[in-house]
Design a protein around this motif. Structure first.
Motif, PDB file in Angstrom:
ATOM      1  N   ILE A 132       3.274   0.508 -10.826  1.00 21.25           N
ATOM      2  CA  ILE A 132       2.705   0.946 -12.094  1.00 21.25           C
ATOM      3  C   ILE A 132       3.888   1.334 -12.978  1.00 21.25           C
ATOM      4  N   GLY A 133       3.920   0.775 -14.146  1.00 19.96           N
ATOM      5  CA  GLY A 133       5.049   1.031 -15.035  1.00 19.96           C
ATOM      6  C   GLY A 133       6.349   0.561 -14.413  1.00 19.96           C
ATOM      7  N   ARG A 134       7.318   1.456 -14.358  1.00 19.46           N
ATOM      8  CA  ARG A 134       8.622   1.113 -13.789  1.00 19.46           C
ATOM      9  C   ARG A 134       8.783   1.592 -12.349  1.00 19.46           C
ATOM     10  N   VAL A 135       7.672   1.972 -11.726  1.00 18.39           N
ATOM     11  CA  VAL A 135       7.700   2.461 -10.351  1.00 18.39           C
ATOM     12  C   VAL A 135       7.048   1.430  -9.437  1.00 18.39           C
ATOM     13  N   VAL A 136       7.742   1.107  -8.343  1.00 16.71           N
ATOM     14  CA  VAL A 136       7.198   0.163  -7.367  1.00 16.71           C
ATOM     15  C   VAL A 136       7.356   0.767  -5.970  1.00 16.71           C
ATOM     16  N   LEU A 137       6.358   0.519  -5.150  1.00 15.81           N
ATOM     17  CA  LEU A 137       6.404   0.993  -3.769  1.00 15.81           C
ATOM     18  C   LEU A 137       6.750  -0.165  -2.846  1.00 15.81           C
ATOM     19  N   THR A 138       7.379   0.166  -1.744  1.00 17.31           N
ATOM     20  CA  THR A 138       7.657  -0.823  -0.711  1.00 17.31           C
ATOM     21  C   THR A 138       7.577  -0.118   0.646  1.00 17.31           C
ATOM     22  N   GLY A 139       7.609  -0.889   1.713  1.00 19.93           N
ATOM     23  CA  GLY A 139       7.554  -0.311   3.054  1.00 19.93           C
ATOM     24  C   GLY A 139       6.260   0.435   3.291  1.00 19.93           C
ATOM     25  N   ASP A 140       6.315   1.457   4.136  1.00 18.92           N
ATOM     26  CA  ASP A 140       5.125   2.217   4.495  1.00 18.92           C
ATOM     27  C   ASP A 140       4.450   2.869   3.292  1.00 18.92           C
ATOM     28  N   ALA A 141       5.200   3.179   2.256  1.00 22.71           N
ATOM     29  CA  ALA A 141       4.600   3.784   1.063  1.00 22.71           C
ATOM     30  C   ALA A 141       3.628   2.821   0.391  1.00 22.71           C
ATOM     31  N   ALA A 142       3.859   1.527   0.532  1.00 21.54           N
ATOM     32  CA  ALA A 142       2.995   0.529  -0.099  1.00 21.54           C
ATOM     33  C   ALA A 142       1.900   0.036   0.829  1.00 21.54           C
ATOM     34  N   TRP A 143       2.232  -0.193   2.101  1.00 19.64           N
ATOM     35  CA  TRP A 143       1.256  -0.899   2.946  1.00 19.64           C
ATOM     36  C   TRP A 143       1.099  -0.383   4.371  1.00 19.64           C
ATOM     37  N   CYS A 144       1.880   0.496   4.842  1.00 20.36           N
ATOM     38  CA  CYS A 144       1.828   1.081   6.188  1.00 20.36           C
ATOM     39  C   CYS A 144       0.871   0.381   7.160  1.00 20.36           C
ATOM     40  N   ALA A 145       1.380  -0.628   7.823  1.00 23.84           N
ATOM     41  CA  ALA A 145       0.599  -1.317   8.851  1.00 23.84           C
ATOM     42  C   ALA A 145       0.450  -0.403  10.065  1.00 23.84           C
ATOM     43  N   SER A 146      -0.518  -0.680  10.880  1.00 19.78           N
ATOM     44  CA  SER A 146      -0.739   0.118  12.086  1.00 19.78           C
ATOM     45  C   SER A 146       0.500   0.069  12.978  1.00 19.78           C
ATOM     46  N   PRO A 147       0.863   1.183  13.596  1.00 16.93           N
ATOM     47  CA  PRO A 147       2.006   1.169  14.512  1.00 16.93           C
ATOM     48  C   PRO A 147       1.836   0.160  15.654  1.00 16.93           C
ATOM     49  N   ILE A 148       0.592  -0.127  16.033  1.00 18.95           N
ATOM     50  CA  ILE A 148       0.398  -1.076  17.125  1.00 18.95           C
ATOM     51  C   ILE A 148       0.616  -2.516  16.684  1.00 18.95           C
ATOM     52  N   SER A 149       0.783  -2.752  15.381  1.00 20.11           N
ATOM     53  CA  SER A 149       1.054  -4.120  14.922  1.00 20.11           C
ATOM     54  C   SER A 149       2.474  -4.543  15.293  1.00 20.11           C
ATOM     55  N   GLY A 150       3.381  -3.572  15.438  1.00 22.04           N
ATOM     56  CA  GLY A 150       4.766  -3.892  15.745  1.00 22.04           C
ATOM     57  C   GLY A 150       5.495  -4.545  14.580  1.00 22.04           C
ATOM     58  N   MET A 151       4.975  -4.373  13.369  1.00 23.79           N
ATOM     59  CA  MET A 151       5.528  -5.076  12.213  1.00 23.79           C
ATOM     60  C   MET A 151       6.195  -4.153  11.190  1.00 23.79           C
ATOM     61  N   GLY A 152       6.273  -2.867  11.462  1.00 20.12           N
ATOM     62  CA  GLY A 152       6.807  -1.930  10.473  1.00 20.12           C
ATOM     63  C   GLY A 152       8.206  -2.265   9.994  1.00 20.12           C
ATOM     64  N   THR A 153       9.127  -2.502  10.908  1.00 25.39           N
ATOM     65  CA  THR A 153      10.508  -2.803  10.530  1.00 25.39           C
ATOM     66  C   THR A 153      10.607  -4.157   9.836  1.00 25.39           C
ATOM     67  N   SER A 154       9.905  -5.159  10.352  1.00 25.66           N
ATOM     68  CA  SER A 154       9.932  -6.488   9.718  1.00 25.66           C
ATOM     69  C   SER A 154       9.415  -6.407   8.285  1.00 25.66           C
ATOM     70  N   LEU A 155       8.301  -5.708   8.091  1.00 27.76           N
ATOM     71  CA  LEU A 155       7.741  -5.576   6.744  1.00 27.76           C
ATOM     72  C   LEU A 155       8.697  -4.832   5.819  1.00 27.76           C
ATOM     73  N   ALA A 156       9.327  -3.782   6.319  1.00 28.11           N
ATOM     74  CA  ALA A 156      10.247  -3.011   5.487  1.00 28.11           C
ATOM     75  C   ALA A 156      11.448  -3.848   5.061  1.00 28.11           C
ATOM     76  N   LEU A 157      12.046  -4.565   6.001  1.00 30.34           N
ATOM     77  CA  LEU A 157      13.224  -5.370   5.677  1.00 30.34           C
ATOM     78  C   LEU A 157      12.870  -6.537   4.755  1.00 30.34           C
ATOM     79  N   VAL A 158      11.784  -7.233   5.062  1.00 32.33           N
ATOM     80  CA  VAL A 158      11.379  -8.363   4.215  1.00 32.33           C
ATOM     81  C   VAL A 158      10.989  -7.858   2.833  1.00 32.33           C
ATOM     82  N   GLY A 159      10.271  -6.730   2.775  1.00 33.85           N
ATOM     83  CA  GLY A 159       9.881  -6.168   1.481  1.00 33.85           C
ATOM     84  C   GLY A 159      11.082  -5.815   0.628  1.00 33.85           C
ATOM     85  N   ALA A 160      12.084  -5.183   1.222  1.00 29.50           N
ATOM     86  CA  ALA A 160      13.293  -4.825   0.474  1.00 29.50           C
ATOM     87  C   ALA A 160      14.026  -6.067  -0.006  1.00 29.50           C
TER      88      ALA A 160
END
Length: 136
Positions: free
Chosen positions: A8-36
């Motif tokens: 919104i405006g000039r603020v953007v979320l990424t990583g867990d702040a934007a989408w926080c997948a379930s810890p059992i997905s095993g995708m937290g680090t992959s999503l964070a790195l790809v998102g960045a």
């Protein structure tokens, strides 16, 4: 966490702040790195931040939705609330230690980390330019 928009405006979320997948997905680090990576690349590609944010979300949203799609039973096994649930969790963990079964479970239950086509933001050209600048 599932949000309709990640900026919104000039603020953007990424990583867990934007989408926080379930810890059992095993995708937290992959999503964070790809998102960045995608966010930085789109900011470099577009002069207008709003266009960059829209492109970032367009690229990331399908990948995030796959990672958030975990079996309904998964969270209940991961966080049991009853004696029966605890027994089921212990049985599942016991099975998970078996090499063949753990590989099969990983394939069946984990979203694939490579289900995204990463854009090439011209990093090869940047690296080549940097290397040329180092040569006397």
């Amino acid at each position: 966490m599932k949000m309709d928009r990640w900026s919104i405006g000039r603020v953007v979320l990424t990583g867990d702040a934007a989408w926080c997948a379930s810890p059992i997905s095993g995708m937290g680090t992959s999503l964070a790195l790809v998102g960045a990576y995608v966010l930085a690349g789109e900011l470099g590609r577009h002069e207008d931040h709003a266009e960059a944010f829209a492109a970032y979300e367009r690229i990331m949203r399908p990948y995030v939705e796959q990672a958030q799609d975990v079996p309904k039973l998964g969270p209940r096994i991961a966080q049991p609330q009853t004696r029966t649930g605890i027994a089921l969790q212990q049985a599942a963990l016991s099975l998970a230690t078996k090499p063949g079964l753990s590989r099969l479970a990983g394939k069946l239950l984990s979203p694939p980390a490579d289900r995204i086509h990463l854009p090439d933001y011209g990093h090869d050209a940047i690296m080549q330019s940097a290397l040329e600048g180092m040569v006397p």
